[in-house]
Scaffold this motif. Structure first.
Motif, PDB file in Angstrom:
ATOM      1  N   SER A 143     -11.479  -5.544  -0.916  1.00 51.30           N
ATOM      2  CA  SER A 143     -11.275  -4.827  -0.031  1.00 51.30           C
ATOM      3  C   SER A 143      -9.589  -5.316   0.930  1.00 51.30           C
ATOM      4  O   SER A 143      -9.688  -6.081   0.964  1.00 51.30           O
ATOM      5  CB  SER A 143     -11.987  -4.923   1.340  1.00 51.30           C
ATOM      6  N   THR A 151       1.180  -0.978  -0.073  1.00 51.18           N
ATOM      7  CA  THR A 151       0.330   0.310  -0.217  1.00 51.18           C
ATOM      8  C   THR A 151       0.646   1.449   0.116  1.00 51.18           C
ATOM      9  O   THR A 151       2.017   1.086   0.421  1.00 51.18           O
ATOM     10  CB  THR A 151      -0.795  -0.096   1.109  1.00 51.18           C
ATOM     11  N   SER A 194      -7.076   1.061  -0.117  1.00 54.54           N
ATOM     12  CA  SER A 194      -7.791   0.840   0.493  1.00 54.54           C
ATOM     13  C   SER A 194      -9.118  -0.581  -0.333  1.00 54.54           C
ATOM     14  O   SER A 194      -9.199  -1.552   0.431  1.00 54.54           O
ATOM     15  CB  SER A 194      -9.997   1.289   0.671  1.00 54.54           C
ATOM     16  N   THR A 195      -8.847  -0.777  -1.517  1.00 55.97           N
ATOM     17  CA  THR A 195      -9.450  -1.732  -2.479  1.00 55.97           C
ATOM     18  C   THR A 195      -7.811  -2.138  -3.555  1.00 55.97           C
ATOM     19  O   THR A 195      -6.191  -1.625  -3.700  1.00 55.97           O
ATOM     20  CB  THR A 195      -9.888  -0.803  -3.712  1.00 55.97           C
ATOM     21  N   GLU A 213     -16.805 -10.940   0.204  1.00 56.93           N
ATOM     22  CA  GLU A 213     -16.428  -9.776  -0.417  1.00 56.93           C
ATOM     23  C   GLU A 213     -15.975 -10.162  -1.285  1.00 56.93           C
ATOM     24  O   GLU A 213     -14.840  -9.060  -1.587  1.00 56.93           O
ATOM     25  CB  GLU A 213     -17.104  -8.246   0.248  1.00 56.93           C
ATOM     26  N   HIS A 214     -16.474  -9.586  -2.376  1.00 60.04           N
ATOM     27  CA  HIS A 214     -15.430  -9.383  -3.753  1.00 60.04           C
ATOM     28  C   HIS A 214     -16.491  -8.650  -5.002  1.00 60.04           C
ATOM     29  O   HIS A 214     -17.536  -8.825  -4.904  1.00 60.04           O
ATOM     30  CB  HIS A 214     -14.972 -10.285  -4.361  1.00 60.04           C
TER      31      HIS A 214
END
Length: 532
Positions: free
Chosen positions: A193, A126, A178-179, A254-255
């Motif tokens: 996420s 990141t 964040s992603t 979640e994707h």
């Protein structure tokens, strides 16, 4: 004495060097080895269920188990391509051809490492240097780590592991951190996420209702009502097929599907321009595709078309973000104005590679001469250095199985000018441009850190080195001096001796070779890809 496992990929977080060797990740600071994270063996974590992907978070320490989660895809996202999914690992070794067709791959499997634990095949960080993302190949997992500090020593603390339906091959992280953008070998790009929300996992554990088990299918026919051997075989097949448990292809976390290619993806880049973001993807079918950024990734802005072989690497100039440099199985490097899909210039790379390889035995090609040499660009790295009394955009190029670094300057006319060929002591596997962190800002320096192959002979992807009784250092450093690279003698990383169980030279000619060298498998054979 066996040589140490080489580092197949590296990234840098501030003044920390993070390098993956096999199934382990080492952390260095100022040439000192701080800590090592080791991927658990597949036997230790249990058999991986490909059709029921696992999510492991910090909840795992509380013996929590994830249940299936219903995933809602944004209506603006494209529909997923229909394809037959298989839980067999052998399906992963088949090349994905244009026109959505698959063909049996008789070449060696490019994902097996010969290690007990899954190998790390990609790394990303990141922008705030707080998290590291890694892909482990055999279990198809994306792992997120926090750079934690304990007693003044940095180490990697795993926060989550998410198993994808298909093996990821390229990673990128959005500027806000964040992603995660994950591209896989079947042409799909997903958004995940960075942090798995533990509350949503607990919520689904409490509210999800298990579906009732389906009743076993009973054919109306039986052995007494059929009248031929062929019908008997048909009845047996019907019973065997209809009572198979249904495979679940969707991950339980979640994707979101962003976009899809009909060919194997090879590289991905995220670009931010004033007022708009873009996702640029490259594939095996010579395409560079320009898509809008999230949430409008279904909008294709255009293509950069001109390669005649696979595109393996793309790189954006940080100083001129509207320019893109690409390379792959072609003999040249390409410079694009990617917004319009315009090819600006091509620069010959093969002649420089040939000057290095002509002193090596190149196997079957040696009888035909150096003209038959095929090259595969394995890395394109950007830096800015002082050259001719001004700051210049510099690109460092590596090719698979070639013990050299090739440097080019991007001139004001937007063409690449050759500067130097630096021969090194082993095949180049990975390169990072060293940076220094000052008051939270990252600044480029004049140092390059290069990972070399300590297993294979220079110039070869199959022949092993002769054991000389000493441990070869897999990390080397070079400095830019007046625009050219020279050896940095002061760089002496503290590399530990090979550990018990670490891959030996007997593995090098087999599975380890496939971990380090897989790009040439992207090259299409004669007649391949010509079907309509």
């Amino acid at each position: 004495m066996s040589p140490r496992m080489p580092y197949q990929c590296m990234v840098q977080c501030g003044n920390l060097l993070i390098a993956a060797r096999g199934s382990s990740i080492d952390l260095f600071e100022d040439s000192s080895l701080l800590s090592t994270w080791k991927c658990p063996s597949i036997q230790a974590v249990g058999k991986i269920q490909h059709h029921i992907p696992e999510v492991t978070t910090t909840l795992a320490t509380q013996n929590s188990q994830s249940s299936s989660v219903e995933i809602t895809i944004d209506s603006s996202s494209p529909l997923a391509k229909k394809r037959k999914l298989s839980s067999s690992d052998q399906a992963e070794s088949k090349p994905f051809l244009g026109k959505g067709k698959e063909k049996q791959n008789n070449r060696s499997n490019a994902v097996l490492s010969g290690l007990e634990a899954p190998a790390v095949i990609a790394l990303a960080i990141t922008t705030d240097c707080h998290h590291v993302i890694a892909v482990t190949g055999e279990d198809k997992s994306i792992r997120v780590f926090e750079l934690a500090q304990e007693d003044g020593v940095f180490n990697l603390k795993q926060l989550s592991r998410r198993a994808m339906p298909k093996r990821p091959c390229a990673l990128a992280v959005t500027d806000d951190g964040s992603t995660i953008i994950s591209a896989d070998k079947f042409g799909d790009v997903y958004a995940l996420s960075l942090i798995v929300l533990e509350t949503s996992a607990v919520l689904n554990l409490e509210t999800s209702t298990p579906e009732p088990a389906a009743k076993a299918f009973m054919p109306a026919a039986n052995e007494l009502t059929i009248h031929s051997q062929r019908n008997l075989k048909a009845l047996e097949n019907q019973r065997r097929q209809t009572n198979k448990p249904a495979e679940k292809s969707e991950p339980s976390f979640e994707h979101r599907l962003l976009l899809g290619h009909v060919s194997m993806l090879t590289d991905i880049a995220l670009v931010e321009l004033p007022g708009r973001s873009y996702i640029i993807t490259a594939d095996r079918d010579e395409h560079i595709r320009i898509s809008r950024g999230i949430p409008h990734t279904h909008v294709i802005e255009g293509y950069c078309l001109g390669h005649s072989e696979f595109v393996s690497r793309i790189c954006i100039s940080a100083d001129r973000p509207r320019l893109l440099v690409s390379g792959g199985g072609d003999d040249e490097l390409f410079v694009w104005e990617w917004e319009s899909g315009t090819l600006i210039s091509k620069t010959d790379l093969k002649k420089h590679v040939s000057s290095v390889m002509e002193r090596f035995d190149i196997g079957e090609q040696s009888d035909k001469g150096i003209e038959s040499l095929k090259i595969a660009v394995s890395g394109i790295y950007f830096t800015q250095q002082a050259l001719h009394d001004r700051l210049q955009d510099i690109f460092v190029i590596t090719c698979e199985g070639v013990p050299a670094l090739f440097t080019f300057a991007l001139r004001e006319e937007n063409h690449l000018e050759y500067i130097q060929t630096l021969k090194i002591s082993g095949n180049a596997l990975a390169v990072i441009v060293d940076t220094t962190s000052r008051r939270g800002q990252t600044h480029p320096s004049n140092q390059l850190i290069v990972s070399i192959d300590t297993f294979h002979k220079p110039g070869s992807t199959t022949e092993e080195r002769e054991e000389a009784g000493t441990i070869l250092n897999p990390l080397h450093s070079y400095k830019f001096k007046e625009g050219k690279l020279v050896q940095n003698e002061s760089f002496q990383p503290a590399i530990a001796a090979p550990e018990d169980g670490e891959a030996s030279t007997s593995v090098a000619s087999g599975r380890l070779t496939n971990l380090l060298y897989s790009l040439e498998n992207l090259r299409k054979r004669e007649g391949e890809g010509q079907e309509e």
